[in-house]
Scaffold this active site. Structure first.
Site, mmCIF file in Angstrom:
data_model
loop_
_atom_site.group_PDB
_atom_site.id
_atom_site.type_symbol
_atom_site.label_atom_id
_atom_site.label_comp_id
_atom_site.label_asym_id
_atom_site.label_seq_id
_atom_site.Cartn_x
_atom_site.Cartn_y
_atom_site.Cartn_z
ATOM 1 N N ARG A 59 0.850 -1.197 0.000
ATOM 2 C CA ARG A 59 0.000 0.000 0.000
ATOM 3 C C ARG A 59 0.882 1.242 0.000
ATOM 4 N NH1 ARG A 59 -4.628 -1.078 3.149
ATOM 5 N NH2 ARG A 59 -5.459 0.963 2.623
ATOM 6 N N GLN A 91 -10.665 8.979 6.127
ATOM 7 C CA GLN A 91 -10.505 7.568 6.499
ATOM 8 C C GLN A 91 -9.326 6.972 5.740
ATOM 9 O OE1 GLN A 91 -14.712 5.591 6.801
ATOM 10 N NE2 GLN A 91 -14.843 7.191 5.276
ATOM 11 N N ASN A 92 -8.799 7.752 4.784
ATOM 12 C CA ASN A 92 -7.756 7.250 3.895
ATOM 13 C C ASN A 92 -6.386 7.326 4.561
ATOM 14 O OD1 ASN A 92 -9.840 7.046 2.069
ATOM 15 N ND2 ASN A 92 -9.360 8.978 1.051
ATOM 16 N N ILE A 93 -5.563 6.371 4.197
ATOM 17 C CA ILE A 93 -4.201 6.345 4.771
ATOM 18 C C ILE A 93 -3.192 6.946 3.790
ATOM 19 C CG2 ILE A 93 -4.787 4.345 6.201
ATOM 20 C CD1 ILE A 93 -3.108 2.600 4.282
ATOM 21 N N ASP A 94 -3.713 7.432 2.617
ATOM 22 C CA ASP A 94 -2.783 8.080 1.681
ATOM 23 C C ASP A 94 -2.584 9.539 2.091
ATOM 24 O OD1 ASP A 94 -5.653 8.066 -0.332
ATOM 25 O OD2 ASP A 94 -4.705 9.942 0.279
ATOM 26 N N HIS A 114 -7.911 7.065 10.609
ATOM 27 C CA HIS A 114 -7.512 5.657 10.549
ATOM 28 C C HIS A 114 -6.021 5.505 10.335
ATOM 29 C CE1 HIS A 114 -11.891 4.408 9.465
ATOM 30 N NE2 HIS A 114 -11.719 4.606 10.751
ATOM 31 N N SER A 182 -18.303 4.425 1.416
ATOM 32 C CA SER A 182 -19.459 3.527 1.352
ATOM 33 C C SER A 182 -20.270 3.559 2.638
ATOM 34 C CB SER A 182 -18.987 2.088 1.109
ATOM 35 O OG SER A 182 -18.154 1.672 2.201
ATOM 36 N N ALA A 224 -15.893 11.961 -7.980
ATOM 37 C CA ALA A 224 -15.420 13.049 -7.103
ATOM 38 C C ALA A 224 -14.692 14.125 -7.909
ATOM 39 C CB ALA A 224 -14.496 12.466 -6.030
HETATM 40 C C1 BV8 Z 1 -13.752 0.374 16.564
HETATM 41 C C2 BV8 Z 1 -7.428 1.550 7.831
HETATM 42 C C3 BV8 Z 1 -13.964 -0.025 18.850
HETATM 43 C C4 BV8 Z 1 -6.954 0.204 7.419
HETATM 44 C C5 BV8 Z 1 -9.773 1.096 8.176
HETATM 45 C C6 BV8 Z 1 -16.245 -6.533 15.689
HETATM 46 C C7 BV8 Z 1 -15.063 -6.322 16.395
HETATM 47 C C8 BV8 Z 1 -14.485 -5.064 16.501
HETATM 48 C C9 BV8 Z 1 -15.088 -3.984 15.875
HETATM 49 C C10 BV8 Z 1 -16.239 -4.214 15.165
HETATM 50 C C11 BV8 Z 1 -16.836 -5.451 15.077
HETATM 51 N N1 BV8 Z 1 -17.975 -5.343 14.307
HETATM 52 C C12 BV8 Z 1 -18.092 -4.055 13.922
HETATM 53 C C13 BV8 Z 1 -17.065 -3.369 14.440
HETATM 54 C C14 BV8 Z 1 -16.776 -1.973 14.257
HETATM 55 C C15 BV8 Z 1 -15.820 -1.885 13.086
HETATM 56 C C16 BV8 Z 1 -16.671 -1.838 11.832
HETATM 57 O O1 BV8 Z 1 -17.308 -0.823 11.586
HETATM 58 N N2 BV8 Z 1 -16.656 -2.957 11.076
HETATM 59 C C17 BV8 Z 1 -17.433 -3.004 9.854
HETATM 60 C C18 BV8 Z 1 -16.745 -3.965 8.868
HETATM 61 C C19 BV8 Z 1 -18.853 -3.447 10.204
HETATM 62 N N3 BV8 Z 1 -15.055 -0.666 13.272
HETATM 63 C C20 BV8 Z 1 -13.870 -0.732 13.890
HETATM 64 O O2 BV8 Z 1 -13.318 -1.747 14.216
HETATM 65 C C21 BV8 Z 1 -13.262 0.634 14.224
HETATM 66 N N4 BV8 Z 1 -12.873 0.620 15.590
HETATM 67 O O3 BV8 Z 1 -14.917 0.142 16.399
HETATM 68 O O4 BV8 Z 1 -13.146 0.373 17.776
HETATM 69 C C22 BV8 Z 1 -13.265 0.336 20.064
HETATM 70 C C23 BV8 Z 1 -14.005 0.925 21.081
HETATM 71 C C24 BV8 Z 1 -13.367 1.243 22.246
HETATM 72 C C25 BV8 Z 1 -11.999 0.983 22.377
HETATM 73 C C26 BV8 Z 1 -11.269 0.411 21.343
HETATM 74 C C27 BV8 Z 1 -11.906 0.081 20.174
HETATM 75 C C28 BV8 Z 1 -12.005 0.910 13.420
HETATM 76 C C29 BV8 Z 1 -12.272 0.789 11.961
HETATM 77 C C30 BV8 Z 1 -11.047 1.247 11.189
HETATM 78 C C31 BV8 Z 1 -10.558 0.147 10.271
HETATM 79 N N5 BV8 Z 1 -9.527 0.699 9.395
HETATM 80 N N6 BV8 Z 1 -8.826 1.658 7.414
HETATM 81 C C32 BV8 Z 1 -6.473 0.195 6.014
HETATM 82 O O5 BV8 Z 1 -6.698 1.185 5.289
HETATM 83 O O6 BV8 Z 1 -5.839 -0.803 5.648
HETATM 84 S S1 BV8 Z 1 -11.335 0.953 7.538
HETATM 85 C C33 BV8 Z 1 -11.352 1.224 5.863
HETATM 86 O O7 BV8 Z 1 -12.581 0.724 5.335
HETATM 87 C C34 BV8 Z 1 -11.407 2.674 5.468
HETATM 88 O O8 BV8 Z 1 -10.556 3.445 6.241
HETATM 89 C C35 BV8 Z 1 -12.848 3.057 5.619
HETATM 90 O O9 BV8 Z 1 -13.128 3.469 6.933
HETATM 91 C C36 BV8 Z 1 -13.558 1.745 5.429
HETATM 92 C C37 BV8 Z 1 -14.442 1.717 4.182
HETATM 93 O O10 BV8 Z 1 -13.715 2.235 3.178
HETATM 94 P P1 BV8 Z 1 -14.239 3.441 2.251
HETATM 95 O O11 BV8 Z 1 -13.265 4.549 2.405
HETATM 96 O O12 BV8 Z 1 -15.662 3.782 2.450
HETATM 97 O O13 BV8 Z 1 -14.035 2.747 0.876
HETATM 98 P P2 BV8 Z 1 -15.024 1.730 0.166
HETATM 99 O O14 BV8 Z 1 -14.208 1.028 -0.860
HETATM 100 O O15 BV8 Z 1 -15.783 0.931 1.177
HETATM 101 O O16 BV8 Z 1 -16.062 2.699 -0.533
HETATM 102 C C38 BV8 Z 1 -15.596 3.579 -1.538
HETATM 103 C C39 BV8 Z 1 -16.774 4.437 -1.930
HETATM 104 O O17 BV8 Z 1 -16.327 5.381 -2.890
HETATM 105 C C40 BV8 Z 1 -17.908 3.644 -2.576
HETATM 106 O O18 BV8 Z 1 -19.132 4.087 -2.025
HETATM 107 C C41 BV8 Z 1 -17.803 4.019 -4.056
HETATM 108 O O19 BV8 Z 1 -19.070 4.083 -4.680
HETATM 109 C C42 BV8 Z 1 -17.195 5.388 -3.996
HETATM 110 N N7 BV8 Z 1 -16.393 5.737 -5.164
HETATM 111 C C43 BV8 Z 1 -15.620 4.920 -5.927
HETATM 112 N N8 BV8 Z 1 -15.039 5.643 -6.901
HETATM 113 C C44 BV8 Z 1 -15.436 6.927 -6.735
HETATM 114 C C45 BV8 Z 1 -16.294 6.996 -5.629
HETATM 115 N N9 BV8 Z 1 -16.871 8.134 -5.222
HETATM 116 C C46 BV8 Z 1 -16.576 9.254 -5.911
HETATM 117 N N10 BV8 Z 1 -15.761 9.278 -6.993
HETATM 118 C C47 BV8 Z 1 -15.176 8.137 -7.426
HETATM 119 N N11 BV8 Z 1 -14.370 8.177 -8.499
#
Ligand code: BV8
Length: 240
Positions: A59, A91-94, A114, A182, A224
């Site tokens: 990455r 939320q991006n790491i870039d 993040h 998303s 975007a």
């Molecule tokens: C927390 C860094 C609690 C990593 C990321 C069970 C156990 C533990 C936690 C949980 C659990 N169940 C649920 C949870 C909570 C969990 C969660 O939400 N899970 C989900 C899967 C349900 N969350 C967590 O764990 C968070 N921490 O809850 O801590 C806690 C409480 C007390 C004390 C301690 C802890 C932490 C979550 C962070 C994870 N790290 N990133 C890495 O990058 O490698 S998450 C990562 O995915 C991103 O950062 C982002 O947040 C997430 C989704 O990514 P998006 O950016 O939305 O990208 P995606 O591809 O999904 O969507 C892209 C969108 O863009 C689409 O809609 C598309 O249509 C659109 N698009 C595409 N092209 C374009 C466009 N739009 C415009 N123009 C374009 N050209």
């Protein structure tokens, strides 16, 4: 639209898609047949540190090879010209927001909730160091010398950074804008509700409707690179 003073912006992988960085959904959340949720966790790092380090090495290389696009540049223009409050949470790491211009590394108005792909975190001395090469090789911490460097990334199950600042800004926001996400991951996906409950107007700019679209007063669908410059022109034009 009522007068806007304080803006909070949340960006996701979609804003960097047109720079060539894969989004989580586009890759079907897979890397080398691993689900990202299975690699981006402290458990995965404890179980197989080399696998996780290689994932972030890859990455990091991808980040270094990409350039900001017109959406990042438009937000940098807003950052430079907006007279009111502005917090850009990503939320991006870039580092494409920072490299777009007005924003610079360490700009308190760009908040990587993040973590950052170009940062290494020493689990021995807690130092964070800008990192642009491999961590899989097991380099020593530049500060304490320990072999204890991990990616400075918030993994699933870990607490995102600077949440107090984010919630304080959401409480003061007149406008919350979500760009290229998303709305799949919490707590980021809940910001629109926080903002709305505190009286902010909410706008979503995304390629397609998201998990959170129903919570936005307005959703504009498209890339975007087109939607964000047009919106920034609208905001700066309105301010004049
Ligand atoms: C927390 C860094 C609690 C990593 C990321 C069970 C156990 C533990 C936690 C949980 C659990 N169940 C649920 C949870 C909570 C969990 C969660 O939400 N899970 C989900 C899967 C349900 N969350 C967590 O764990 C968070 N921490 O809850 O801590 C806690 C409480 C007390 C004390 C301690 C802890 C932490 C979550 C962070 C994870 N790290 N990133 C890495 O990058 O490698 S998450 C990562 O995915 C991103 O950062 C982002 O947040 C997430 C989704 O990514 P998006 O950016 O939305 O990208 P995606 O591809 O999904 O969507 C892209 C969108 O863009 C689409 O809609 C598309 O249509 C659109 N698009 C595409 N092209 C374009 C466009 N739009 C415009 N123009 C374009 N050209």
């Amino acid at each position: 639209m009522p007068k806007v003073e304080n803006i909070v912006i949340l960006t996701g992988a979609g804003i960097s898609a047109e720079s060539g960085l894969e989004t989580f959904r586009a890759a079907d959340g897979l890397w080398e047949n691993h689900r990202v949720e299975d690699v981006a966790t402290p458990e995965a790092f404890a179980r197989d540190p080399l696998l996780v380090q290689r994932f972030y090495d890859m990455r990091r290389v991808a980040i270094m090879e990409t350039l900001p696009n017109t959406a990042h540049e438009a937000l940098a223009r807003l950052d430079a010209e907006w007279q009111g409050g502005l917090l850009l949470v990503t939320q991006n790491i870039d580092d494409l927001h920072e490299r777009a211009g007005a924003m610079y590394a360490g700009d308190p108005r760009v908040l990587h909730m993040h973590g950052e792909g170009l940062s290494a975190w020493c689990t021995a001395c807690d130092a964070r160091t800008r990192w642009t090469t491999s961590l899989a090789d097991g380099p020593p911490c530049p500060v304490c010398g320990a072999n204890a460097l991990r990616p400075d990334i918030v993994w699933f199950g870990e607490m995102p950074y600077r949440m107090d600042e984010i919630y304080a800004a959401l409480r003061e926001a007149d406008l919350f804008v979500s760009i290229g996400t998303s709305g799949a991951v919490y707590p980021a996906a809940g910001f629109v509700r926080e903002a709305r409950e505190c009286g902010a107007r909410t706008l979503e700019l995304n390629l397609e409707s998201s998990h959170g679209s129903a919570w936005f007063h307005e959703t504009r669908l498209g890339p975007a690179s087109l939607l964000v410059p047009a919106w920034v022109d609208e905001m700066l034009g309105m301010a004049r």
